[in-house]
Scaffold this active site. Structure first.
Site, PDB file in Angstrom:
ATOM      1  N   ASP A 126       0.834  -1.191   0.000  1.00 28.08           N
ATOM      2  CA  ASP A 126       0.000   0.000   0.000  1.00 28.08           C
ATOM      3  C   ASP A 126       0.876   1.252   0.000  1.00 28.08           C
ATOM      4  OD1 ASP A 126      -2.737   1.132   0.352  1.00 28.08           O
ATOM      5  OD2 ASP A 126      -1.908   1.853   2.246  1.00 28.08           O
ATOM      6  N   GLU A 165       1.777   0.165  -4.843  1.00 26.24           N
ATOM      7  CA  GLU A 165       0.863   1.233  -5.244  1.00 26.24           C
ATOM      8  C   GLU A 165       1.600   2.562  -5.170  1.00 26.24           C
ATOM      9  OE1 GLU A 165      -3.370   3.228  -3.766  1.00 26.24           O
ATOM     10  OE2 GLU A 165      -1.980   2.364  -2.315  1.00 26.24           O
TER      11      GLU A 165
END
Length: 543
Positions: free
Chosen positions: A210, A278
């Site tokens: 993330d 990401e």
């Protein structure tokens, strides 16, 4: 559904190149205990659906112990399954079932921040001199008591929260209950690398990291400069969010991150594991992705936001995207995605017709790179329309009604046409299941020629049957209006032409003897000149 496992070389270190990864949002996949929330046993039950699509791996969004202020992205314990989702034993069963089906499992890890309930933070906030006092980003106030600098939270307002115990502020790039870890501290890095090892030892084949570019902030906490209005866009944060008013030079994207990514890669290598990161950046996302994935010694692949942006994809945007990426690092490896749990679903975001969605699906399988498919994308699900009373997402509640948050993309999967689409026996799931989603259920599309589900299966089969699409090089794109054309080069040469518009275009094939490819996806057969109607495409092969 009986699905035969495809042969898998579990020792293949390059399995991720060209892989198709299916994202599961566990709260909304399948509920088996009747509490209205999806769980790990539900994932185990439905893995055959993913295998039947032809995916290579599943990415499971966070299922760790959490207060759920940000629905699992606020981690309280990195090594313990939250009771809401089951147990660590249930996760082991998911791994075992996936392996039977030839699927790898990737775990979503949040290393930028934790929950404020995490034991590390609970100790860190006690004093300025305890063993974990420097595990988070703490800063003294300015002389007048105000925040240390001008950094903004992605979720609105200042990125700093006052803590009366230490009489200092702590950094939170997201919710105030999500304090940022201080990765400048080697002890923090070591602790996170141990988390990686914990899951690798339990059979995980990879990770989704993330907000990978948020790991480090500027050591000196310098102010971000303003971003001129003409350069602002809403690809990362909605336009109503003042986060868009800054050029984020110092709160993320720091050079120290590269060395930490090398450490992550070194831990994964002995396990033949891979990761996708990401990259959340509105100005330099592609260049950061290229930096982080080049050289074969950092993270394996990253997904930028160029195909996740609100602006509808055009031939020109696609061409410029690949030009920028090639200038930054020709060997960089992207992982393309149209949808995920944070974005408005594709049919709604781009006002895409069924023909356009089918075109996009095949295009995704033909681009150089790997690919992510978000649950329900294979059904053509539109964004759910929810009332304010239905909302669970704090982001949506903060900016309603100009921005409705992320819940519209997070509603439960529709498996059949029974109550709640077969997702849950509970009369009121955590989010409602829209009736128009139930009408597009898996059971309703299963085996139906021309359905979106069967089209996705054909699109994934196209990539699986043509190694050039998975591993091959990509010749330069050329575009004209809505027409985009390119060659894929490998064990064979593949010609790809897509009409990304509602008009008619003409594609011209290079000289040579071409044969049809991908007829079951709806691809038009080759000819020296191929007329492509709205959203049509042509695929051809040359040995």
């Amino acid at each position: 559904m009986n699905v035969s496992a495809k042969p898998v070389d579990w020792a293949d270190r390059n399995w991720w190149r060209g892989a198709t990864i299916y994202q599961i949002y566990p709260r909304s996949f399948q509920d088996t205990d009747g509490d209205g929330i999806g769980d790990l046993r539900g994932i185990e039950k439905r893995l055959e659906h993913i295998a039947s699509l032809g995916a290579d791996a599943v990415w499971i969004s966070p299922f760790f112990k959490s207060p759920m202020k940000d629905f699992g992205y606020d981690v309280q314990d990195y090594t313990c399954v939250d009771p809401m989702f089951g147990t660590n034993e249930d996760f082991a069963a998911v791994i075992a079932k996936a392996r039977e089906l030839g699927l790898r499992v990737m775990v979503d890890l949040v290393f930028s921040h934790t929950s404020d309930k995490h034991a590390w933070f609970q100790e860190s906030r006690l004093s300025r001199d305890n063993p974990k006092s420097n595990w988070y980003v703490w800063a003294d106030p300015r002389p007048d008591g105000t925040v240390p600098n001008n950094w903004m939270s992605m979720f609105g307002g200042t990125a700093w929260r006052w803590d009366p115990r230490r009489e200092q502020y702590y950094l939170h790039n997201f919710l105030s209950s999500q304090p940022d870890l201080n990765l400048h501290n080697p002890e923090v890095q070591d602790a996170l690398l141990d988390v990686l090892r914990f899951w690798l030892e339990r059979g995980v084949s990879g990770f989704r990291f993330d907000v990978i570019n948020f790991y480090f902030c500027d050591r000196y906490l310098r102010d971000n400069p303003p971003l001129p209005r003409e350069l602002r866009n809403d690809s990362i944060a909605p336009s109503v969010n003042p986060y868009n008013h800054q050029l984020h030079l110092f709160d993320k994207n720091q050079p120290e991150n590269v060395d930490f990514l090398r450490k992550l890669r070194a831990v994964m290598e002995p396990y033949a594991a891979a990761a996708v990161g990401e990259v959340g950046d509105a100005q330099r996302g592609l260049e950061i992705m290229a930096e982080y994935t080049s050289g074969n010694d950092k993270v394996h692949m990253c997904y930028p936001f160029e195909l996740l942006q609100p602006t509808k994809l055009t031939a020109r945007i696609l061409e410029e995207t690949f030009q920028r990426m090639n200038r930054a690092a020709p060997d960089a490896w992207p992982c393309w995605a149209y949808s995920n749990h944070d974005t408005v679903r594709l049919p709604t975001r781009w006002h895409a017709s069924e023909a356009a969605l089918k075109n996009y699906a095949v295009l995704l399988m033909c681009l150089r790179g790997s690919a992510c498919i978000y649950q329900g994308e294979e059904l053509g699900l539109p964004e759910a329309v929810l009332t304010f009373e239905d909302l669970q997402d704090p982001y949506g509640k903060e900016f309603w009604p100009e921005f409705k948050g992320r819940d519209g993309a997070r509603t439960p999967m529709a498996w059949d046409e029974t109550a709640n689409g077969g997702f849950s026996a509970n009369a009121k799931p955590w989010l409602p299941v829209p009736l128009d989603h139930v009408a597009r259920s898996v059971a309703g599309q299963q085996g139906v020629p021309g359905s979106m589900l069967e089209h996705y299966r054909a699109a994934l089969r196209l990539r699986r049957d043509h190694p050039t699409l998975k591993h091959g090089a990509m010749d330069a794109m050329w575009t004209a209006g809505d027409l985009v054309q390119f060659l894929r080069l490998g064990v064979q040469t593949l010609f790809c032409a897509f009409n990304l518009g509602d008009g008619t275009v003409e594609a011209r094939l290079p000289e040579g003897h071409w044969h049809p490819v991908g007829a079951d996806t709806g691809a038009k057969p080759p000819a020296p000149t191929v007329t492509l109607g709205p959203w049509e495409f042509c695929l051809a092969g040359r040995d």
